[in-house]
Design a protein around this motif. Structure first.
Motif, PDB file in Angstrom:
ATOM      1  N   VAL A  82       1.719  -3.233  12.058  1.00  0.00           N
ATOM      2  CA  VAL A  82       2.394  -3.857  10.923  1.00  0.00           C
ATOM      3  C   VAL A  82       1.330  -4.632  10.140  1.00  0.00           C
ATOM      4  N   HIS A  83       1.019  -4.136   8.960  1.00  0.00           N
ATOM      5  CA  HIS A  83      -0.029  -4.734   8.123  1.00  0.00           C
ATOM      6  C   HIS A  83       0.638  -5.646   7.096  1.00  0.00           C
ATOM      7  N   CYS A  84       0.564  -6.947   7.340  1.00  0.00           N
ATOM      8  CA  CYS A  84       1.189  -7.948   6.466  1.00  0.00           C
ATOM      9  C   CYS A  84       0.190  -8.662   5.567  1.00  0.00           C
ATOM     10  N   ALA A  85      -1.076  -8.701   5.961  1.00  0.00           N
ATOM     11  CA  ALA A  85      -2.065  -9.482   5.217  1.00  0.00           C
ATOM     12  C   ALA A  85      -2.257  -8.939   3.805  1.00  0.00           C
ATOM     13  N   ALA A  86      -2.442  -9.841   2.857  1.00  0.00           N
ATOM     14  CA  ALA A  86      -2.679  -9.440   1.471  1.00  0.00           C
ATOM     15  C   ALA A  86      -3.281 -10.608   0.708  1.00  0.00           C
ATOM     16  N   VAL A  87      -3.943 -10.287  -0.384  1.00  0.00           N
ATOM     17  CA  VAL A  87      -4.414 -11.306  -1.318  1.00  0.00           C
ATOM     18  C   VAL A  87      -3.884 -10.957  -2.702  1.00  0.00           C
ATOM     19  N   MET A  88      -3.662 -11.978  -3.517  1.00  0.00           N
ATOM     20  CA  MET A  88      -3.129 -11.805  -4.864  1.00  0.00           C
ATOM     21  C   MET A  88      -4.267 -11.766  -5.874  1.00  0.00           C
ATOM     22  N   SER A  89      -4.046 -11.046  -6.967  1.00  0.00           N
ATOM     23  CA  SER A  89      -5.007 -11.028  -8.065  1.00  0.00           C
ATOM     24  C   SER A  89      -5.031 -12.369  -8.789  1.00  0.00           C
ATOM     25  N   ASP A  90      -6.133 -12.637  -9.460  1.00  0.00           N
ATOM     26  CA  ASP A  90      -6.144 -13.740 -10.413  1.00  0.00           C
ATOM     27  C   ASP A  90      -5.072 -13.485 -11.474  1.00  0.00           C
ATOM     28  N   LYS A  91      -4.437 -14.543 -11.954  1.00  0.00           N
ATOM     29  CA  LYS A  91      -3.321 -14.389 -12.892  1.00  0.00           C
ATOM     30  C   LYS A  91      -3.720 -13.646 -14.163  1.00  0.00           C
ATOM     31  N   GLY A  92      -4.961 -13.813 -14.608  1.00  0.00           N
ATOM     32  CA  GLY A  92      -5.394 -13.165 -15.842  1.00  0.00           C
ATOM     33  C   GLY A  92      -5.997 -11.795 -15.640  1.00  0.00           C
ATOM     34  N   ALA A  93      -5.832 -11.213 -14.456  1.00  0.00           N
ATOM     35  CA  ALA A  93      -6.510  -9.951 -14.126  1.00  0.00           C
ATOM     36  C   ALA A  93      -5.741  -8.753 -14.670  1.00  0.00           C
ATOM     37  N   LYS A  94      -5.754  -8.583 -15.982  1.00  0.00           N
ATOM     38  CA  LYS A  94      -5.202  -7.378 -16.587  1.00  0.00           C
ATOM     39  C   LYS A  94      -6.226  -6.246 -16.467  1.00  0.00           C
ATOM     40  N   THR A  95      -5.768  -5.036 -16.640  1.00  0.00           N
ATOM     41  CA  THR A  95      -6.619  -3.877 -16.359  1.00  0.00           C
ATOM     42  C   THR A  95      -7.937  -3.936 -17.131  1.00  0.00           C
ATOM     43  N   LEU A  96      -7.890  -4.281 -18.402  1.00  0.00           N
ATOM     44  CA  LEU A  96      -9.109  -4.288 -19.218  1.00  0.00           C
ATOM     45  C   LEU A  96      -9.872  -5.603 -19.129  1.00  0.00           C
ATOM     46  N   ARG A  97      -9.360  -6.551 -18.346  1.00  0.00           N
ATOM     47  CA  ARG A  97     -10.035  -7.842 -18.212  1.00  0.00           C
ATOM     48  C   ARG A  97     -10.472  -8.128 -16.775  1.00  0.00           C
ATOM     49  N   THR A  98     -10.201  -7.225 -15.865  1.00  0.00           N
ATOM     50  CA  THR A  98     -10.538  -7.451 -14.467  1.00  0.00           C
ATOM     51  C   THR A  98     -12.008  -7.147 -14.215  1.00  0.00           C
ATOM     52  N   THR A  99     -12.695  -8.046 -13.565  1.00  0.00           N
ATOM     53  CA  THR A  99     -14.095  -7.805 -13.227  1.00  0.00           C
ATOM     54  C   THR A  99     -14.185  -6.870 -12.031  1.00  0.00           C
ATOM     55  N   PRO A 100     -15.290  -6.159 -11.883  1.00  0.00           N
ATOM     56  CA  PRO A 100     -15.467  -5.330 -10.693  1.00  0.00           C
ATOM     57  C   PRO A 100     -15.366  -6.127  -9.396  1.00  0.00           C
ATOM     58  N   GLN A 101     -15.843  -7.387  -9.441  1.00  0.00           N
ATOM     59  CA  GLN A 101     -15.786  -8.229  -8.247  1.00  0.00           C
ATOM     60  C   GLN A 101     -14.333  -8.540  -7.866  1.00  0.00           C
ATOM     61  N   GLU A 102     -13.497  -8.859  -8.867  1.00  0.00           N
ATOM     62  CA  GLU A 102     -12.096  -9.156  -8.594  1.00  0.00           C
ATOM     63  C   GLU A 102     -11.368  -7.899  -8.109  1.00  0.00           C
ATOM     64  N   TRP A 103     -11.650  -6.782  -8.735  1.00  0.00           N
ATOM     65  CA  TRP A 103     -11.053  -5.516  -8.308  1.00  0.00           C
ATOM     66  C   TRP A 103     -11.373  -5.239  -6.837  1.00  0.00           C
ATOM     67  N   ARG A 104     -12.623  -5.346  -6.467  1.00  0.00           N
ATOM     68  CA  ARG A 104     -13.024  -5.050  -5.084  1.00  0.00           C
ATOM     69  C   ARG A 104     -12.453  -6.069  -4.104  1.00  0.00           C
ATOM     70  N   ARG A 105     -12.364  -7.345  -4.516  1.00  0.00           N
ATOM     71  CA  ARG A 105     -11.837  -8.378  -3.619  1.00  0.00           C
ATOM     72  C   ARG A 105     -10.407  -8.056  -3.205  1.00  0.00           C
ATOM     73  N   VAL A 106      -9.589  -7.660  -4.174  1.00  0.00           N
ATOM     74  CA  VAL A 106      -8.192  -7.378  -3.881  1.00  0.00           C
ATOM     75  C   VAL A 106      -8.030  -6.038  -3.174  1.00  0.00           C
ATOM     76  N   MET A 107      -8.697  -5.015  -3.654  1.00  0.00           N
ATOM     77  CA  MET A 107      -8.582  -3.692  -3.048  1.00  0.00           C
ATOM     78  C   MET A 107      -9.030  -3.696  -1.589  1.00  0.00           C
ATOM     79  N   ALA A 108     -10.024  -4.502  -1.274  1.00  0.00           N
ATOM     80  CA  ALA A 108     -10.566  -4.515   0.084  1.00  0.00           C
ATOM     81  C   ALA A 108      -9.504  -4.854   1.115  1.00  0.00           C
ATOM     82  N   VAL A 109      -8.673  -5.836   0.817  1.00  0.00           N
ATOM     83  CA  VAL A 109      -7.652  -6.273   1.779  1.00  0.00           C
ATOM     84  C   VAL A 109      -6.352  -5.503   1.595  1.00  0.00           C
ATOM     85  N   ASP A 110      -5.930  -5.327   0.342  1.00  0.00           N
ATOM     86  CA  ASP A 110      -4.589  -4.810   0.078  1.00  0.00           C
ATOM     87  C   ASP A 110      -4.479  -3.296   0.221  1.00  0.00           C
ATOM     88  N   LEU A 111      -5.574  -2.559  -0.006  1.00  0.00           N
ATOM     89  CA  LEU A 111      -5.505  -1.104   0.095  1.00  0.00           C
ATOM     90  C   LEU A 111      -6.520  -0.538   1.087  1.00  0.00           C
TER      91      LEU A 111
END
Length: 246
Positions: free
Chosen positions: A88-117
């Motif tokens: 049962v995989h419950c752990a997750a992290v949330m994106s920064d509130k301003g992380a829209k597709t065209l405004r998300t940094t590669p660092q923010e993308w990788r931070r969230v994807m690493a845990v959530d996917l």
């Protein structure tokens, strides 16, 4: 009909708090030995000590799910305990509130994807092959309503989080197809817990962690076959014990 948890080994992420802690306690109360994962060792040790003090069988496995080396080492640590029957995989992290597709940094993308996917994939491929070989297992990934491509998932914003959770839903559906939709003894499902009072959801959220954990525990306990001998529904996104479109 439900599957007994007696003698089963379960792996639960995010087990130091929130929904993960409720799931870990629920599985241990049902008789499973629970391997409890979380990033921060001290809160995790305290949570596991509480389970052990209550006579439950639990082991703390601190692990940073964003760290590939830690995930590589996790497989060996788990193997030394036994064969995992439940993930049962419950752990997750949330994106920064301003992380829209065209405004998300590669660092923010990788931070969230690493845990959530990515971690969802790594955990699944760590314990899934053994389940498939034994023709017995339950895999439940906590997703989110924000990951739906119908309903609230269409609102935009929080791009890494929404897209990661949509990826979890797709992975669950794909793996379920590959495993015969439960006919080979392994059920694979995703859960939308709703907006719960956790560190992510905040203290004003309308649902309790117990309400968020309920469907995940129910999915783990289900038999692979219904009373008529037909495979149960699996490979779906569930909310409050009902399938929801994504």
């Amino acid at each position: 009909m439900t599957t007994s948890m007696e003698g089963r080994l379960a792996l639960v992420t995010g087990a130091s708090r929130g929904i993960g802690a409720v799931v870990a306690r629920g599985l241990a109360t049902r008789g499973a030995t629970v391997l409890c994962l979380a990033r921060d060792g001290e809160p995790l040790e305290a949570a596991v000590a509480g389970l052990v003090d209550d006579g439950l069988d639990a082991v703390a496995l601190p692990c940073d799910l964003a760290d590939d080396d830690a995930l590589d080492a996790l497989a060996g640590r788990v193997e030394r305990v036994g064969e995992v029957d439940v993930l049962v995989h419950c752990a997750a992290v949330m994106s920064d509130k301003g992380a829209k597709t065209l405004r998300t940094t590669p660092q923010e993308w990788r931070r969230v994807m690493a845990v959530d996917l990515d971690a969802a994939f790594r955990l699944t491929t760590t314990v899934g092959p053994g389940m498939a070989a034994r023709r017995r297992g339950r895999i439940v990934h906590y997703s989110a309503c924000l990951g739906r491509m119908s309903g609230p998932g269409n609102a935009g914003g929080l791009a890494p989080y929404r897209i990661a959770k949509a990826g979890v839903n797709a992975m669950v559906r794909n793996l379920s197809h590959e495993l015969g939709h439960g006919r080979r003894g392994v059920l694979v499902d995703a859960v939308c817990p709703g907006h719960c009072r956790t560190d992510m959801g905040g203290p004003e959220a309308p649902r309790s962690p117990e309400e968020g954990a309920d469907t995940g525990l129910w999915l783990v306990e289900r038999d692979a076959l219904d009373p008529d001998g037909a495979p149960v529904v699996t490979g779906r996104l569930w909310e409050d014990r009902a399938v929801v479109p994504w």
